[in-house]
Design an enzyme around this catalytic site. Structure first.
Site, short mmCIF file in Angstrom:
data_model
loop_
_atom_site.label_atom_id
_atom_site.label_comp_id
_atom_site.label_asym_id
_atom_site.label_seq_id
_atom_site.Cartn_x
_atom_site.Cartn_y
_atom_site.Cartn_z
N ASP A 203 0.85 -1.21 0.00
CA ASP A 203 0.00 0.00 0.00
C ASP A 203 0.88 1.25 0.00
O ASP A 203 0.91 2.02 0.97
CB ASP A 203 -0.92 -0.01 1.24
CG ASP A 203 -1.92 1.13 1.22
OD1 ASP A 203 -2.10 1.75 0.15
OD2 ASP A 203 -2.52 1.42 2.27
N CYS B 184 -2.73 4.69 -4.98
CA CYS B 184 -3.54 5.90 -4.77
C CYS B 184 -3.09 7.02 -5.69
O CYS B 184 -3.46 8.17 -5.50
CB CYS B 184 -3.49 6.33 -3.31
SG CYS B 184 -1.84 6.64 -2.71
N1 SAH Z 1 -1.41 0.92 4.65
C1 SAH Z 1 -1.49 2.14 5.41
C2 SAH Z 1 -1.20 3.39 4.62
C3 SAH Z 1 0.13 3.43 3.94
S1 SAH Z 1 0.62 5.04 3.48
C4 SAH Z 1 -2.85 2.27 6.06
O1 SAH Z 1 -3.79 1.61 5.60
O2 SAH Z 1 -2.98 3.02 7.01
C5 SAH Z 1 2.15 4.76 2.72
C6 SAH Z 1 3.30 4.48 3.67
O3 SAH Z 1 4.44 4.15 2.88
C7 SAH Z 1 3.73 5.63 4.55
O4 SAH Z 1 3.61 5.24 5.90
C8 SAH Z 1 5.21 5.88 4.21
O5 SAH Z 1 6.01 6.14 5.34
C9 SAH Z 1 5.60 4.56 3.59
N2 SAH Z 1 6.72 4.59 2.63
C10 SAH Z 1 7.01 5.51 1.69
N3 SAH Z 1 8.09 5.12 0.97
C11 SAH Z 1 8.48 3.93 1.47
C12 SAH Z 1 9.52 2.99 1.14
N4 SAH Z 1 10.36 3.23 0.14
N5 SAH Z 1 9.60 1.86 1.85
C13 SAH Z 1 8.74 1.59 2.86
N6 SAH Z 1 7.75 2.43 3.22
C14 SAH Z 1 7.61 3.58 2.53
#
Ligand code: SAH
Length: 390
Positions: free
Chosen positions: A294, A334
């Site tokens: 996600d 998204c």
């Molecule tokens: N699944 C969550 C929402 C995810 S939002 C829910 O339902 O609440 C996307 C997330 O990806 C964020 O927390 C951000 O910190 C993380 N993120 C961004 N780039 C990333 C990367 N390269 N590796 C791991 N996480 C990452």
């Protein structure tokens, strides 16, 4: 009231219901911009089109609030609109938490209000709606008597409107670390410092969709943020759950959330870059029954769309390689500019390169408190897909 006249040749978009009017669609406007920013919009041949708010500095100077000539834009207008938004959500079955106002999809362009039970988080992303903040807060107080209202306007898009980034209380101060309930589970939400409005309500209906496929499964969740999907997986009977996110703060919250639900023995969270570890773990031959992805939006601009496509393909390819035959990939996007068709094509490409066969289990969009309006593309942004991977 000041009047805006549109050009003769404009796209059908506005006539068909889209609320945005771009600066190259405006022939002229009469009079000064009024203090409340409300203008009337007419076609080139003087037919009334609607009332909206204006910001001459913006690339989208006018956004329409109503097409009803009798509807005045004032305090009562906002009270009635927000009341309607709540009635709609209630009808759909939302009780405690929901996106109460989803901007354009609720005919309140650039206004976002998330309801976390008795607490409300507001974003006013254009000048013309920002001006009505006091009336909007009043409406919330009248309808809900909330325990707290908070402004999360710390978003760069406001600068396109000449607005500062800011956040703070719109009610008496309160403890901004709150706990909400979802699908029988409890989650800490950090209203002040969490991402966006603090919590991703747009996946709340989708989180229930993993119910059957995670039973007795070893589950990996990447981009887990505060662990919502992962904790659902544990609750629905997963054998083990590992969640990763690049943010240390998110991982800390995820651990707290697991403990809050007594699921700390099943769930493990780790701060890591998903692009690196998915690759590394698939090389090491690690295998899971369910992989969930996600990620955040990969682009907001058409110029970098190819990079976004490459990113989606990469993580989904790695995700598939980490699955046992017959396992499930739960994958989201998204990015608004990646259409549902394009997203499915990317998943097909990833499957081909991973030399795996996929069967679609579920394909849907954001939860229904974020309504989709055909013709307003920005309202249909989330893609949520589950495939079986053999
Ligand atoms: N699944 C969550 C929402 C995810 S939002 C829910 O339902 O609440 C996307 C997330 O990806 C964020 O927390 C951000 O910190 C993380 N993120 C961004 N780039 C990333 C990367 N390269 N590796 C791991 N996480 C990452």
């Amino acid at each position: 009231m000041p009047v805006v006249y549109l050009k003769k040749r404009i796209s059908d978009r506005v006539l068909n219901g889209h609320p945005w009017i771009f600066n190259n669609e405006i022939e002229k406007w009469d009079d000064e911009v009024p203090e409340n920013r409300v203008v009337e919009v007419f076609t080139y041949d003087k037919k009334f089109l609607g009332r909206g708010y204006i910001n001459p500095l913006s690339r989208i100077p006018v956004r329409l609030l109503t097409r009803d000539r009798n509807e005045k834009i004032n305090e009562t207008f906002f009270l009635n609109r927000i009341r309607k938004c709540w009635e709609y959500r209630e009808k759909l079955g939302y009780v405690e938490n929901c996106r109460l106002v989803f901007g354009e999809a609720d005919s309140l362009p650039q206004l976002i209000i998330d309801k976390f039970n008795d607490y409300f988080v507001i974003q006013t992303l254009a000048l013309g709606i920002d001006i009505w903040k006091t009336e909007i807060v009043k409406a919330l107080n009248t309808i809900f008597s909330p325990k707290g209202i908070y402004e999360r306007n710390d978003v760069p898009v406001r600068e396109l409107e000449g607005l500062p980034q800011q956040k703070g209380f719109l009610s008496a101060p309160f403890n901004t670390q709150i706990v909400i309930r979802e699908n029988g589970l409890r989650f800490n939400v950090d209203i002040e410092n969490g991402q966006k409005t603090g919590y991703f309500l747009d996946q709340q209906d989708n989180r229930r969709k993993i119910n059957n496929i995670v039973k007795d499964a070893d589950v990996l969740g990447a981009f887990c943020y505060t662990g919502t999907f992962e904790i659902h997986a544990a609750h629905y009977g997963a054998r083990s759950v590992k969640g990763i996110d690049i943010s240390d703060g998110a991982v800390e919250q995820a651990k707290k959330n697991a403990a809050l639900n007594g699921l700390q023995n099943v769930c493990q969270f780790e701060a890591a870059n998903a692009f690196d570890v998915l690759k590394q773990w698939s090389k090491e031959g690690k295998q899971y029954d369910v992989v969930m992805l996600d990620p955040p939006a990969f682009t907001k601009s058409r110029d970098t769309i190819q990079k976004a496509i490459t990113g989606y393909k990469e993580i989904n390819l790695r995700g598939m390689k980490l699955l046992k035959p017959g396992g499930f990939l739960v994958t989201s996007s998204c990015t608004n500019l990646v259409s549902p068709e394009l997203f499915l094509q990317i998943i097909d490409m990833a499957a081909k390169d991973a030399r795996r066969k996929i069967r679609q289990v579920t394909f849907q969009t954001q939860s229904s408190d974020h309504p989709v309006i055909r013709g307003i593309e920005s309202t249909w942004y989330l893609k949520f897909l589950i495939v079986e991977v053999s």
